[in-house]
Design a protein around this motif. Structure first.
Motif, PDB file in Angstrom:
ATOM      1  N   LEU A  67       0.916  -1.255  -0.113  1.00  0.00           N
ATOM      2  CA  LEU A  67      -0.084   0.020   0.102  1.00  0.00           C
ATOM      3  C   LEU A  67       0.752   1.442  -0.046  1.00  0.00           C
ATOM      4  O   LEU A  67       1.802   1.250   0.832  1.00  0.00           O
ATOM      5  CB  LEU A  67      -0.950  -0.029   1.303  1.00  0.00           C
ATOM      6  N   ASN A  68       0.395   2.094  -0.870  1.00  0.00           N
ATOM      7  CA  ASN A  68       1.136   3.419  -0.929  1.00  0.00           C
ATOM      8  C   ASN A  68       0.056   4.507  -0.507  1.00  0.00           C
ATOM      9  O   ASN A  68      -0.436   4.744  -1.612  1.00  0.00           O
ATOM     10  CB  ASN A  68       1.856   3.532  -2.310  1.00  0.00           C
ATOM     11  N   GLY A  69      -0.034   4.991   0.548  1.00  0.00           N
ATOM     12  CA  GLY A  69      -0.825   6.128   0.904  1.00  0.00           C
ATOM     13  C   GLY A  69      -1.641   5.522   2.024  1.00  0.00           C
ATOM     14  O   GLY A  69      -1.089   4.734   2.572  1.00  0.00           O
ATOM     15  N   THR A  70      -2.767   6.130   1.988  1.00  0.00           N
ATOM     16  CA  THR A  70      -3.466   6.031   3.301  1.00  0.00           C
ATOM     17  C   THR A  70      -5.063   5.408   2.708  1.00  0.00           C
ATOM     18  O   THR A  70      -5.640   6.280   1.988  1.00  0.00           O
ATOM     19  CB  THR A  70      -3.755   6.979   4.273  1.00  0.00           C
ATOM     20  N   VAL A  71      -5.457   4.532   3.652  1.00  0.00           N
ATOM     21  CA  VAL A  71      -6.744   4.014   3.294  1.00  0.00           C
ATOM     22  C   VAL A  71      -7.579   4.296   4.592  1.00  0.00           C
ATOM     23  O   VAL A  71      -7.117   3.658   5.677  1.00  0.00           O
ATOM     24  CB  VAL A  71      -7.013   2.744   2.647  1.00  0.00           C
ATOM     25  N   ASP A  72      -8.527   4.992   4.922  1.00  0.00           N
ATOM     26  CA  ASP A  72      -9.516   5.090   6.058  1.00  0.00           C
ATOM     27  C   ASP A  72     -10.565   4.349   5.783  1.00  0.00           C
ATOM     28  O   ASP A  72     -11.430   4.534   4.999  1.00  0.00           O
ATOM     29  CB  ASP A  72      -9.591   6.758   6.521  1.00  0.00           C
ATOM     30  N   MET A 220      -1.787   3.405  -5.570  1.00  0.00           N
ATOM     31  CA  MET A 220      -1.563   3.382  -4.168  1.00  0.00           C
ATOM     32  C   MET A 220      -1.614   1.755  -3.901  1.00  0.00           C
ATOM     33  O   MET A 220      -1.571   1.252  -2.660  1.00  0.00           O
ATOM     34  CB  MET A 220      -2.984   3.771  -3.385  1.00  0.00           C
ATOM     35  N   TRP A 221      -1.626   0.987  -4.702  1.00  0.00           N
ATOM     36  CA  TRP A 221      -1.609  -0.642  -4.295  1.00  0.00           C
ATOM     37  C   TRP A 221      -0.697  -1.269  -5.385  1.00  0.00           C
ATOM     38  O   TRP A 221      -0.976  -1.155  -6.623  1.00  0.00           O
ATOM     39  CB  TRP A 221      -3.249  -1.024  -4.444  1.00  0.00           C
ATOM     40  N   LYS A 222       0.074  -2.031  -4.953  1.00  0.00           N
ATOM     41  CA  LYS A 222       1.132  -2.802  -5.746  1.00  0.00           C
ATOM     42  C   LYS A 222       0.771  -4.290  -5.788  1.00  0.00           C
ATOM     43  O   LYS A 222       1.463  -4.890  -6.469  1.00  0.00           O
ATOM     44  CB  LYS A 222       2.300  -2.405  -5.592  1.00  0.00           C
ATOM     45  N   GLY A 223      -0.394  -4.684  -5.031  1.00  0.00           N
ATOM     46  CA  GLY A 223      -0.794  -6.124  -5.084  1.00  0.00           C
ATOM     47  C   GLY A 223      -1.567  -6.449  -6.516  1.00  0.00           C
ATOM     48  O   GLY A 223      -1.747  -5.830  -7.243  1.00  0.00           O
TER      49      GLY A 223
END
Lengths: 314, 308
Positions: A67-72, A220-223
């Motif tokens: 994860l790159n960044g923020t998930v709320d 934001m997601w490398k998966g």
């Protein structure tokens, strides 16, 4: 990390606490600085989002390096409603999704609404997950006000829903969470799926994959991401409404998310006392049934189905 | 007096719900009064029933003005009233959030459409309203500002206070708002009761409506009494919130005048009885609204005050 978004004292030895779970990616080589909010539970009888929040939390927690960044994640904007199987806020007359953006000078509910807006404000994208109520079953869909369609449809396509319903603007909807956030520049998508008081895992799995796909598209997601389906977009298509003309028990014969022709049977309304058929309910147009009645008792006017018509019906 | 069924709804399990209207006089549609639209609006229905009784006597005495037709609808939702629910029996929707209604729409949209078809076109409209906040009010009349209704007409009711409210988005589907869009001069009248019958304020409301009718030439008789109305913007009311939760004990009631620094109420701990907070008046004023439940949340609006 669990954080408090809003809090207020209840009468006896308890607080109402609206919480969020914040995931900050540990991929610090290229921090995106982006933030996505996933919110649900404005209506206490809509539970489909609970599953999505739990599943997304589980994926993120175990893969923070991707994860790159923020998930709320906000699983319960109306925690007392969910806890008591109440659509609105207990002891408050107005629908919680009709009091945004709230005010710090208002009732407790309006103060909570203002705190929620303040907390989400500034996110790159917000996804507000709703179920239907207990009466109707909905196919996974994104609902967008026509005034924000150009901006939001590209993001809505990433969520893996079956279709995107671009609906007309209405003054009464100006007090929803989504309208309030969009009006201050925080892009907000409303997802509707499933039925009230139930969880449909298939839909929840699909939306979770869609949210990960959206994160990937935002960088934001490398998966891994499962491919998402291309949604049907309602623009240029008519939406046919089917309401019961009689009172009784509705027995469906058509299947949800199936094609139907104009005049074909959607079901019938029968009188529980005599067994007589009070009404044969038919489709007003060719199309696909994206809403179908789940709760059997109907009055005259009860919504039975919504049909997404073909382009020729526009 | 003519008793008419304005709209009828069939149920699979109950007798049909017939919305009854009482008509007086003949001629132009002049005055319409709507009572309970929610199942707990007992006072609102009662006021209308008393109005029907008074108008019946007036009509038999020839006191309804020529070419004036009056309609009173005491209850538009007795289905909910009979089972103790505030909103619609099955789906909990609010008929007063469904106007102007839609005759091919959902059940409460159809009920609203049925009512609206009967009430539109009147010159004046009065709705006996109740509020979404729990508490006692001073009786008053309210105008939702749409630019259509004449503010000065509110003085004809002879109530102590009249308020002008700027509509919020959720107000745009109420009867009052839509009445005005369809060019009826519309007012909401609030007494100080909803679930219970309060005789003095019910009589005040009946007299106020008749006084309005008299002042506008609908009935040929004078209604004595009444106040010189003070017109206020709803925004001018000062709200006093509770800073803490607990058991609420008020030392003032609606209509009381107080001075800055007076103790208005105290909040006690519901478990050990200790006084958590005393709330004092931030300025001189009159209590217009008072919360009336023993238990209160943090941030509950305890008072709305008319500053003096």
């Amino acid at each position: 990390m669990i954080e408090e978004v809003a809090k207020a004292g209840l009468s006896v030895n308890e607080n109402i606490v609206i919480k969020k779970n914040r995931y900050v990616g540990s991929d610090s080589k290229n921090p995106s600085g982006k933030r996505v909010c996933v919110v649900t539970g404005i209506h206490g009888d809509e539970l489909e989002g609970q599953y999505v929040c739990a599943k997304l939390a589980n994926v993120l927690q175990n893969n923070l390096a991707l994860l790159n960044g923020t998930v709320d994640i906000y699983p319960a904007l109306n925690p007392l409603g969910i806890d008591s199987i109440t659509r609105g806020i207990p002891l408050f007359d107005l629908d919680m999704n009709r009091i945004f953006p709230g005010t710090n000078d208002g009732t407790m509910a309006e103060c909570l609404a203002a705190d929620i807006i303040s907390d989400i404000s500034g996110a790159d994208i917000c996804i507000d997950i709703h179920s239907s109520n207990i009466y109707l079953r909905e196919i996974p869909q994104v609902r967008i006000n026509e005034i924000t369609a150009d901006e939001l449809v590209p993001y809505a396509k990433m969520l893996g829903c079956d279709f995107i319903w671009i609906h007309a603007s209405a003054t009464v909807l100006e007090s929803t969470l989504a309208y309030s956030l969009n009006s201050i520049g925080t892009k907000t998508l409303v997802v509707e799926m499933g039925v009230g008081m139930r969880i449909t895992c298939e839909y929840g799995d699909r939306l979770t994959d869609g949210i990960l796909n959206l994160l990937k598209n935002l960088g934001m997601w490398k998966g891994e991401c499962k491919p998402v389906k291309e949604p049907i977009i309602s623009a240029d298509r008519a939406v046919g409404f089917v309401n019961s003309g009689a009172a009784g028990i509705f027995i469906p014969s058509a299947k949800h998310w199936s094609h139907i022709k104009s005049g074909d049977a959607v079901g019938k309304v029968i009188d529980p006392v005599t067994g007589n058929v009070e009404e044969y309910v038919t489709s007003p147009c060719d199309g696909i049934i994206f809403t179908l009645r789940e709760y059997p008792i109907v009055y005259g006017g009860s919504l039975i189905a919504r049909i997404l018509g073909g382009e020729e019906n526009a | 007096m003519r008793r008419k069924t304005l709209y009828s709804l069939r149920s699979p399990y109950r007798e049909s719900m017939d919305i009854i209207g009482f008509q007086f006089g003949q001629g132009e549609k002049t005055m319409c009064v709507v009572g309970a639209m929610r199942g707990n609006e007992v006072q609102q229905m009662y006021v209308c029933s008393q109005l029907v009784s008074r108008l019946k006597d007036m009509e038999s005495s020839g006191l309804i003005a020529d070419n004036c037709e009056v309609m009173i609808i005491p209850s538009a939702n007795y289905y909910s009233m009979n089972i103790g629910k505030r909103f619609w029996t099955m789906d909990n929707t609010d008929i007063n959030r469904m106007f102007p209604g839609y005759d091919l729409g959902e059940t409460t949209q159809r009920i609203a459409a049925g009512i609206f078809e009967s009430v539109k076109g009147y010159k004046y409209g009065v709705q006996l309203a109740s509020f979404y906040q729990q508490g006692d009010f001073l009786p008053h009349v309210k105008l939702m500002e749409t630019g259509f209704t004449d503010h000065e007409l509110m003085k004809c009711f002879g109530l102590p206070f009249a308020f002008i409210r700027k509509p919020r988005p959720y107000d745009t589907t109420t009867l009052n708002y839509n009445w005005q869009i369809w060019e009826t001069q519309a007012f909401s009248l609030y007494t100080n009761a909803t679930d219970n019958i309060d005789e003095p304020s019910a009589k005040l409301a009946v007299d106020a409506i008749l006084r309005f009718m008299s002042a506008n030439g609908v009935i040929k008789t004078k209604i004595p009494g009444g106040y010189i109305t003070e017109m206020l913007d709803e925004k001018s009311l000062l709200q006093i919130h509770s800073p803490v939760a607990g058991i609420y004990k008020s030392f003032v009631k609606t209509g009381d005048e107080f001075r800055k620094g007076d103790i208005l109420c105290e909040i006690t701990d519901p478990l050990d009885g200790s006084v958590i907070r005393q709330i004092t008046a931030p300025s001189d004023g009159i209590v217009f609204f008072r919360y009336n439940r023993p238990l209160e949340f943090e941030k509950t609006v305890l008072y709305k005050v008319i500053p003096i």
